[in-house]
Write an enzyme that holds these catalytic residues in place. Structure first.
Site, short mmCIF file in Angstrom:
data_model
loop_
_atom_site.label_atom_id
_atom_site.label_comp_id
_atom_site.label_asym_id
_atom_site.label_seq_id
_atom_site.Cartn_x
_atom_site.Cartn_y
_atom_site.Cartn_z
N ASP A 178 -25.55 62.75 25.17
CA ASP A 178 -24.70 61.83 25.92
C ASP A 178 -25.65 60.86 26.63
O ASP A 178 -26.26 61.21 27.63
CB ASP A 178 -23.86 62.61 26.94
CG ASP A 178 -22.87 61.72 27.67
OD1 ASP A 178 -22.46 60.70 27.10
OD2 ASP A 178 -22.54 62.04 28.82
N ASP A 201 -22.14 65.44 31.71
CA ASP A 201 -22.94 64.88 30.63
C ASP A 201 -23.38 65.95 29.65
O ASP A 201 -23.45 65.72 28.45
CB ASP A 201 -24.17 64.17 31.21
CG ASP A 201 -23.77 63.11 32.21
OD1 ASP A 201 -23.26 62.07 31.79
OD2 ASP A 201 -23.93 63.34 33.42
N GLU A 226 -22.82 60.06 20.99
CA GLU A 226 -21.48 59.48 21.13
C GLU A 226 -21.55 57.95 21.15
O GLU A 226 -22.41 57.38 21.80
CB GLU A 226 -20.82 60.01 22.41
CG GLU A 226 -19.31 60.02 22.32
CD GLU A 226 -18.67 60.76 23.49
OE1 GLU A 226 -18.13 60.07 24.36
OE2 GLU A 226 -18.71 62.01 23.54
#
Lengths: 170, 170
Positions: free
Chosen positions: B7, B140, B67
């Protein structure tokens, strides 16, 4: 002193290498690195990294200048610029090169004496300061040269650092 | 198969390492890498790179999932995320690791069966799927684990590649 200026972008990255010796600027190299949209972002960033490594190996810059961009039109562009910027910053970190991150206004102020100068003025002044004619040069290359010139001026204007301990004795 | 989920963020980067063997997910590692605002961006990105190199050396992932973020609030955030994303993509490229770039919806769909699931649902499902309790885990880290899980599911769902020439014979 030699500066490598970089105008970051994932699709097109501009670069300019300029030296400053005895108050005289000299153009050493300039151009753009283009990557293909058919490739993954990872491949494109790796290509930019390879190109920047080659430039550092060839020109041995003392400093790197990467323009700090504030006014991106949208978040997608900002993301793409951030990615390319990271490649430039990492290559600098790997070579322990100091990084200058001037704002566009600071760059324009440095080469044109006017923080609100337009692209044409910047291009004119870059050519005048380097005593060259850049025919058909990409904007990205010109912007990278302007960043390199601004970086050299700033570095030259700073007083040579004096060791704090030595200073205390005087 | 082992996936490293990331992340991305320059200040805080979440990571999660998950394996999938015999249809069973297992948590191998998860956490966050934090960098200091007192450092330059170049230093911070180099620290993220070092941390990711260590994770790859330790866990030997087969794939990396980063992502893909669309809905950044502003261009400054987008730039910071883009920078950190570039570090992850470069580390993957250096190790010739395939990169999955799922959208947040795809990640939610993979772990919750619902592309519009909220953060709490994602956290619940990540813990359930990994059969662990993540007390006080940073968002996260949870998001990175979710990306890793989605990546493993997707890779497992793909038919084993068949050499086209061999296929033509059947």
């Amino acid at each position: 002193m030699i500066a490598l200026g970089i105008d970051p972008g994932t699709a097109t990255l501009g670069f300019g290498v300029v030296s400053l010796e005895s108050n005289r600027l000299r153009l050493l190299d300039a151009g753009v690195v283009r990557t293909r949209t058919s490739e993954t972002d990872a491949q494109r960033l790796a290509e930019l990294e390879t190109a920047l490594y080659s430039l550092v190996a060839q020109h041995h810059p003392d400093r790197v200048a990467v323009e700090r961009l504030f006014c991106q039109r949208n978040v997608q562009t900002a993301m793409a610029v951030g990615q390319a910027r990271a490649v430039a910053l990492l290559v600098a970190a790997h070579h322990a090169l100091p990084v200058d991150e001037p704002t566009p206004n600071e760059v324009k102020q440095a080469v044109c004496g006017n923080g609100a100068a337009d692209k044409q003025q910047v291009a004119t002044m870059v050519q005048r300061l380097l005593s060259v004619t850049l025919t058909g040069a990409a904007d990205d290359a010109t912007d990278a040269l302007a960043a390199a010139i601004g970086c050299l001026y700033r570095a030259a204007a700073q007083p040579a650092s004096v060791e704090p301990a030595a200073r205390a004795w005087r």
